[in-house]
Design an enzyme around this catalytic site. Structure first.
Site, PDB file in Angstrom:
ATOM      1  N   LYS A  22      -3.374 -13.691  -5.309  1.00 17.66           N
ATOM      2  CA  LYS A  22      -2.899 -12.529  -6.065  1.00 17.66           C
ATOM      3  C   LYS A  22      -1.379 -12.495  -6.132  1.00 17.66           C
ATOM      4  O   LYS A  22      -0.785 -12.328  -7.202  1.00 17.66           O
ATOM      5  CB  LYS A  22      -3.421 -11.246  -5.422  1.00 17.66           C
ATOM      6  N   ASN A  23      -0.718 -12.650  -4.995  1.00 15.55           N
ATOM      7  CA  ASN A  23       0.733 -12.534  -4.957  1.00 15.55           C
ATOM      8  C   ASN A  23       1.410 -13.622  -5.783  1.00 15.55           C
ATOM      9  O   ASN A  23       2.492 -13.406  -6.336  1.00 15.55           O
ATOM     10  CB  ASN A  23       1.226 -12.584  -3.508  1.00 15.55           C
ATOM     11  N   CYS A 118       0.933   0.043  -1.769  1.00 21.61           N
ATOM     12  CA  CYS A 118       0.506   0.561  -0.471  1.00 21.61           C
ATOM     13  C   CYS A 118       1.665   1.178   0.307  1.00 21.61           C
ATOM     14  O   CYS A 118       2.793   0.685   0.251  1.00 21.61           O
ATOM     15  CB  CYS A 118      -0.108  -0.566   0.361  1.00 21.61           C
ATOM     16  N   ARG A 123      10.266  -0.651   1.622  1.00 17.36           N
ATOM     17  CA  ARG A 123      10.476  -1.963   1.030  1.00 17.36           C
ATOM     18  C   ARG A 123      11.537  -1.822  -0.059  1.00 17.36           C
ATOM     19  O   ARG A 123      11.251  -1.850  -1.252  1.00 17.36           O
ATOM     20  CB  ARG A 123       9.160  -2.514   0.470  1.00 17.36           C
ATOM     21  N   ASP A 306       0.571  -9.692   6.291  1.00 19.32           N
ATOM     22  CA  ASP A 306      -0.624  -9.261   5.569  1.00 19.32           C
ATOM     23  C   ASP A 306      -1.922  -9.576   6.312  1.00 19.32           C
ATOM     24  O   ASP A 306      -2.997  -9.151   5.877  1.00 19.32           O
ATOM     25  CB  ASP A 306      -0.667  -9.913   4.179  1.00 19.32           C
ATOM     26  N   ARG A 398      -7.585  -3.780  -4.700  1.00 21.60           N
ATOM     27  CA  ARG A 398      -6.313  -4.259  -5.247  1.00 21.60           C
ATOM     28  C   ARG A 398      -6.112  -5.744  -4.968  1.00 21.60           C
ATOM     29  O   ARG A 398      -5.403  -6.427  -5.720  1.00 21.60           O
ATOM     30  CB  ARG A 398      -5.129  -3.488  -4.636  1.00 21.60           C
TER      31      ARG A 398
END
Length: 438
Positions: A22-23, A118, A123, A306, A398
């Protein structure tokens, strides 16, 4: 409300395949809009973050054609950089900020609302904005929207105070068409940074050093189309690897890059698991004799933040005291209170989590505070005997495609429930005592 209903206490066994990262895909989409030609990106995961970013690209005039759920074609030919990517779209996901770098790089102009995603801690975009400024970009924050504009983009020497993945990718995108050479030092080395650089180079960009401490970008005049395949998802693979240990199972995971999983392998082996790499597969065999460990999250090739919540679930079943230190996001322990409902014995002390091992988690109703913590609570529910309900699974969706389907393939009793409250389901379970999950 959508929730998972889990009848746990059974080992996960079998074989599954991992989706694309995904990233990585999110950054690749941003890179694709920097060409006026139609690029094809394959092996994308079909998760909500992906769809939100594609919607954002369409919103500003980009071309998005879904060939199937894992393949998309993207062109930036008709993008209007004056169009604002508004909050209603970007509040649902963090990676909308990649469009800043791509639009600045191509049009010298961008209008993007501050991103959401999230709630796992601060960040900030300070490193992104610092890099943009050194390239010649002026930015202004007004009413929650970042306005960025440059008369000319010029190569610069940029030092990141921290090796931020987002800043590394964003500055790299912004520098593609800058005059001269841009040198970014103390960059992130994560696999998806390398993947995005590789695709940009395949489109005609001149990028050297991705995966090292320094990335050098020599400006070019245009990018052309590309056919590109997203790398496998390191975090999804790691979640299932940890799941094998948590449930005392035996899982073979296909479509992985073992190099990306080495630190996860080492830590699972310290806990007592057997981990076997073979070409593009990894097999993890769990054990009920888990040993306590110490773990510190760090930028790649360190242990990924993560996977910290998922690993905490495994440590919670180990004999003795484990200590996890989180160095990336200060609010990544939000799941601890939820886990206490399942008899987890964890205590937060500054940036560390002190974990006292227990034999098994207890079933309960818990709520996902964020994407990775939600996946971790599912693993705890799979370990616990009886029925566990994990609420707010929109966070999990997500980043994990058909998470429940893959778990069922491994023998888990799990289903999605909606239209009923968790308390209604709990009362039904207590009253009838049969496996409503079937």
């Amino acid at each position: 409300m959508r929730s998972y209903l889990i009848d746990g206490g059974k080992p996960l066994k079998g074989t599954i395949e991992i989706n694309g990262a995904k990233n990585s895909a999110l950054g690749l989409f941003a890179g694709a809009i920097m060409s006026d030609e139609l690029s094809t990106i394959e092996n994308i995961p079909n998760v909500s973050d992906i769809n939100y970013l594609l919607d954002s690209i369409t919103m500003i005039g980009g071309t998005v054609k879904r060939k199937d759920k894992h393949t998309v074609q993207i062109s930036g030919k008709n993008i209007n950089p004056e169009e604002i990517i508004d909050y209603d779209c970007v509040k649902k996901m963090r990676a909308s900020y990649y469009l800043l770098g791509a639009l600045i790089g191509k049009y010298k102009k961008a209008r993007v609302a501050l991103p959401g995603g999230c709630e796992i801690g601060s960040r900030p975009l300070d490193q992104h904005l610092k890099g943009f400024s050194l390239l010649g970009v002026k930015t202004n924050l007004k009413n929650g929207i970042i306005y960025a504009e440059a008369k000319e983009l010029k190569g610069a020497n940029i030092y990141l105070d921290v090796p931020s993945v987002g800043a590394t990718i964003n500055i790299m995108l912004a520098a593609i068409f800058a005059k001269g050479t841009t040198c970014i030092t103390n960059v992130a080395k994560e696999p998806h940074v390398v993947d995005i650089a590789n695709m940009l180079c395949a489109m005609g960009a001149k990028i050297k050093g991705a995966g090292t401490d320094t990335i050098e970008i020599t400006g070019v005049q245009r990018l052309h189309k590309v056919n590109y395949t997203v790398i496998p998802d390191q975090i999804e693979a790691g979640t299932f690897m940890i799941g094998a240990l948590v449930t005392n199972g035996d899982i073979t995971i296909k479509n992985v890059i073992p190099k990306h999983l080495e630190i996860i392998k080492y830590k699972l082996e310290e806990l007592g698991a057997t981990v076997i790499f073979d070409n593009d597969t990894v097999r993890v065999i769990g054990t009920n004799k888990k040993q306590s460990i110490r773990l510190v999250t760090a930028p790649y090739p360190g242990f990924p933040t993560d996977l910290q919540p998922q690993m905490a679930i495994a440590c919670g079943l180990a004999k003795g005291t484990s200590i996890i230190r989180e160095t990336i996001f200060e609010k990544r322990y939000a799941y601890v209170d939820e886990l206490s409902r399942m008899s987890g014995k964890m205590k937060v002390s500054s940036d560390s989590l002190i974990i006292e091992g227990i034999p098994q988690y207890q079933n309960a109703i818990v709520s996902s505070p964020d994407l990775r913590a939600g996946a971790a609570l599912v693993l705890a529910g799979l370990n616990a005997e009886g029925f566990t309900i994990v609420e707010n699974i929109q966070y999990i969706e997500r980043g994990y495609e058909v998470f429940d389907e893959k778990l069922r393939k491994l023998g888990a009793n799990i289903k999605i429930i909606e239209g009923q409250t968790s308390e209604d389901i709990r009362r039904q379970i207590q009253k009838e005592r049969f496996k409503i999950i079937k």
